[in-house]
Enzyme design. Structure first.
Site, PDB file in Angstrom:
ATOM      1  CG  ASN A   9      -1.740   4.697  -7.325  1.00 34.33           C
ATOM      2  OD1 ASN A   9      -2.010   5.492  -8.126  1.00 34.33           O
ATOM      3  ND2 ASN A   9      -2.826   4.394  -6.188  1.00 34.33           N
ATOM      4  CE  LYS A  11      -2.889   6.130  -3.069  1.00 35.66           C
ATOM      5  NZ  LYS A  11      -3.473   5.927  -2.016  1.00 35.66           N
ATOM      6  CG  HIS A  97      -6.314   1.743  -5.519  1.00 35.21           C
ATOM      7  ND1 HIS A  97      -6.957   2.565  -4.482  1.00 35.21           N
ATOM      8  CD2 HIS A  97      -5.090   1.725  -5.319  1.00 35.21           C
ATOM      9  CE1 HIS A  97      -5.853   2.715  -3.587  1.00 35.21           C
ATOM     10  NE2 HIS A  97      -4.891   2.222  -4.117  1.00 35.21           N
ATOM     11  CD  GLU A  99      -6.986   5.507  -2.582  1.00 34.62           C
ATOM     12  OE1 GLU A  99      -6.681   6.181  -3.792  1.00 34.62           O
ATOM     13  OE2 GLU A  99      -6.138   5.535  -1.690  1.00 34.62           O
ATOM     14  CD  GLU A 169      -2.772  -1.456  -3.200  1.00 29.71           C
ATOM     15  OE1 GLU A 169      -1.606  -0.775  -2.965  1.00 29.71           O
ATOM     16  OE2 GLU A 169      -3.965  -0.661  -3.545  1.00 29.71           O
ATOM     17  N   GLY A 175      -2.585   4.331   3.076  1.00 24.65           N
ATOM     18  CA  GLY A 175      -2.339   5.344   3.498  1.00 24.65           C
ATOM     19  C   GLY A 175      -2.336   5.844   4.890  1.00 24.65           C
ATOM     20  CB  SER A 215       1.503   2.114   5.100  1.00 27.32           C
ATOM     21  OG  SER A 215       0.314   3.090   5.117  1.00 27.32           O
TER      22      SER A 215
HETATM   23  C1  PEP Z   1      -1.763   2.593  -2.866  1.00 25.65           C
HETATM   24  O1  PEP Z   1      -2.625   3.828  -2.908  1.00 25.65           O
HETATM   25  O2  PEP Z   1      -1.872   1.827  -3.683  1.00 25.65           O
HETATM   26  C2  PEP Z   1      -1.066   2.555  -1.559  1.00 25.65           C
HETATM   27  C3  PEP Z   1      -0.426   1.619  -1.424  1.00 25.65           C
HETATM   28  O3  PEP Z   1      -1.146   3.515  -0.955  1.00 25.65           O
HETATM   29  P1  PEP Z   1       0.072   4.026   0.442  1.00 25.65           P
HETATM   30  O4  PEP Z   1       1.538   3.404  -0.226  1.00 25.65           O
HETATM   31  O5  PEP Z   1       0.100   5.512   0.589  1.00 25.65           O
HETATM   32  O6  PEP Z   1      -0.454   3.453   1.330  1.00 25.65           O
END
Ligand code: PEP
Length: 252
Positions: A9, A11, A97, A99, A169, A175, A215
């Site tokens: 992803n 973003k 997601h 976000e 997630e 992040g 992460s």
């Molecule tokens: C994501 O945005 O779906 C995600 C898992 O981000 P990160 O790997 O940066 O934590």
């Protein structure tokens, strides 16, 4: 069908030329991996979907969008429909997601409609769910995830549901550099699979790909993917560095 999946992803990152270079570096690296053990999906910003689709043609890599409208067409300025994605040969779409939920107030009701629209246009949803830290600390994380999945997905028929990928997630891990431990992640993945089994039966649950996101990186992917109910990852930050993303793909 249940398969190992690593989805990137991107973003809202990268200029066009940077995105093109990253896509090419990933494809070059993949070329050198003998029979990758995971399907690879790359989800660039919407503007770059066409470039991505063109570059992955004749490779096993799929392109996914990061979001789409719940509406079919019409006066929805700035939106992109599932039919448009399909017409551009996009195969997957990340939906729900955290976000999108946080900054664009997406709710379960809207997400159920987006899931329907995606499936009606042969786009496979990568449906995200996950709890806030405070919800986990209050011992409410299983209920939160259960509600998200029930509200947005459980109106589907078993045939429809079999085209959905779930991504767990935990919001506190996205992040932040703080990853759920393999045990914490597995506990939730097992719970989600049980939830799916309760609704659609064990055969459907056993065929559902459930990805971990938060992460996940080149160092910890191995341990996470070794867990029986973790079928791969939805990768944010580490998908922006070709070598890291390739290492994650090799982590099965
Ligand atoms: C994501 O945005 O779906 C995600 C898992 O981000 P990160 O790997 O940066 O934590």
């Amino acid at each position: 069908m249940r398969k190992n999946i690593v989805a990137g992803n991107w973003k809202m990152n990268k200029t066009f030329s940077e995105a093109e270079a990253l896509m090419c570096d990933i494809l070059d690296g993949l070329d050198k991996i003998n029979e990758p053990l995971a399907d690879v999906i790359i989800c660039p910003p919407a503007l770059y979907l066409e470039m991505g689709v063109d570059l992955v043609r004749e490779t096993p890599v799929c392109i996914g969008a990061q979001n789409m409208s719940q509406f079919v067409s019409g006066a929805y300025t700035g939106e992109i429909s599932a039919g448009m994605l399909q017409s551009m040969e996009v195969q997957y779409c990340i939906l729900g997601h955290s976000e999108r939920r946080k900054y664009f107030a997406e709710n379960d009701e809207q997400l159920a409609k987006k899931v329907d629209s995606a499936l009606a246009n042969d786009i496979w949803p990568i449906f995200c769910c996950g709890e806030e830290l405070a919800e986990r600390e209050a011992g409410n994380h299983f209920n939160v995830v259960k509600g998200q999945i029930e509200n947005a997905l459980f109106h589907l028929t078993p045939e429809q549901f079999s085209n959905v990928v779930i991504a767990y997630e935990p919001i506190w891990a996205i992040g932040t550099g703080v990853t759920a431990s393999p045990e914490q992640a597995e506990e939730m993945h097992e719970f989600i699979r049980g939830l799916v089994a309760g609704k659609y039966g064990k055969a459907v649950a056993d065929e559902t790909s459930i990805l971990y996101g938060g992460s996940c990186n080149a160092k910890n992917a191995n341990e996470l993917f070794a867990k029986p109910d973790i079928d791969g990852g939805l990768i944010g930050g580490a998908s922006l560095v070709a070598d890291d993303f390739l290492t994650i793909i090799k982590s099965f």
